[in-house]
Design an enzyme around this catalytic site. Structure first.
Site: not given
Ligand code: GLP
Length: 259
Positions: A67, A136, A138, A143
């Site tokens: 993304d 959440n 995702h 989402e």
């Molecule tokens: C973002 C990214 C995801 C990632 C998520 C968790 O939203 N788009 O790909 O998995 O964060 O991030 P973290 O590892 O900082 O908890």
């Protein structure tokens, strides 16, 4: 799902890095799906370490990130292009022209999303994808309520996602409201999925993903339909799982067992 529970966040990251390295050793022209976020920093740290110590190359690897935020230039420190260059690409021998992220600054975002989806297909699909997990549930920026059949597209970010990512920006209003993300179907078409989640804040999402019903309410639960998914957890992220004893029994210390 293969569920590997390790002692610490660091050993979980090391394990994820080891899997990614192995895909490249097995197939030097592998097409990899890559993720961003705080959890991945440790994974990339170990991938770089393995690369420096090893005898293999990323020169023929192609990568597609999950993304990118809408509206941020690749030079913006919070953009995912910047993150990937800084935290992985410039430390390994990957050809930067073979590294792909959606262009969040495109004038035609839906067309850009389609182009990205097609580029993955033209590369013959993803051999392996590295995934993180949102609090959440995702994956990528899919989402809750994302279609489980979704393709790369424009998504509105949840308030909780913007808040979780606020630390990378000066102010909550600076956090983009939209992103281009691979869809859930796009992710499910990868030949292998490696998801890593660490810390107690992910424990409920982990339960929903592994033991909950498959539901758009927890997009990561779609991985239950994937034949080759490996979930790597630390103890804290695994702490709320109902069948914890079984997962430890099958893979003691999160290790593979030769039968
Ligand atoms: C973002 C990214 C995801 C990632 C998520 C968790 O939203 N788009 O790909 O998995 O964060 O991030 P973290 O590892 O900082 O908890």
């Amino acid at each position: 799902m293969k569920i590997l529970i390790t002692d610490s966040a660091n050993s979980a990251a090391q394990k994820a890095a080891f899997f990614m390295q192995q895909f490249v050793i097995d197939k030097p022209n592998a097409v990899l799906g890559l993720a961003t976020g705080g959890t991945m920093l440790k994974v990339y740290h170990h991938m770089i370490e393995f690369f420096k110590a090893g005898d293999f190359s990323y020169a023929n690897v192609q990568s597609f990130n999950l993304d990118e935020y809408v509206g941020l230039a690749g030079t913006h420190p919070a953009s995912y292009r910047y993150y990937m260059n800084e935290n992985l690409f410039q430390h390994i021998d990957i050809n930067i022209n073979n590294t792909h992220l959606p262009n969040g600054q495109s004038d035609d975002l839906p067309a850009e999303a389609n182009r990205y989806e097609n580029a993955i297909h033209q590369a013959n699909g993803l051999d392996a994808i590295l995934l993180g997990l949102g609090k959440n549930g995702h994956i990528g920026f899919n989402e809750p309520a994302s279609s489980l059949a979704s393709r790369t597209r424009l998504k509105t970010l949840a308030k909780s996602t913007r808040e979780a990512n606020m630390k990378y920006f000066k102010h909550i209003d600076d956090v983009p409201k939209y992103a281009i993300t691979m869809g859930i179907k796009t992710i499910l078409e990868a030949k292998n999925c490696i998801l890593i989640a660490t810390g107690e804040s992910k424990a409920q999402a982990v339960v929903d993903m592994i033991e909950g019903p498959m539901s758009a309410n927890c997009p990561a639960s779609a991985l239950q339909m994937h034949e080759y998914t490996t979930v790597i957890l630390d103890k804290a992220a695994a702490s709320k799982l109902k069948n914890l004893d079984y997962y430890h029994y099958v893979h003691p210390n999160g290790d593979e067992v030769n039968l």
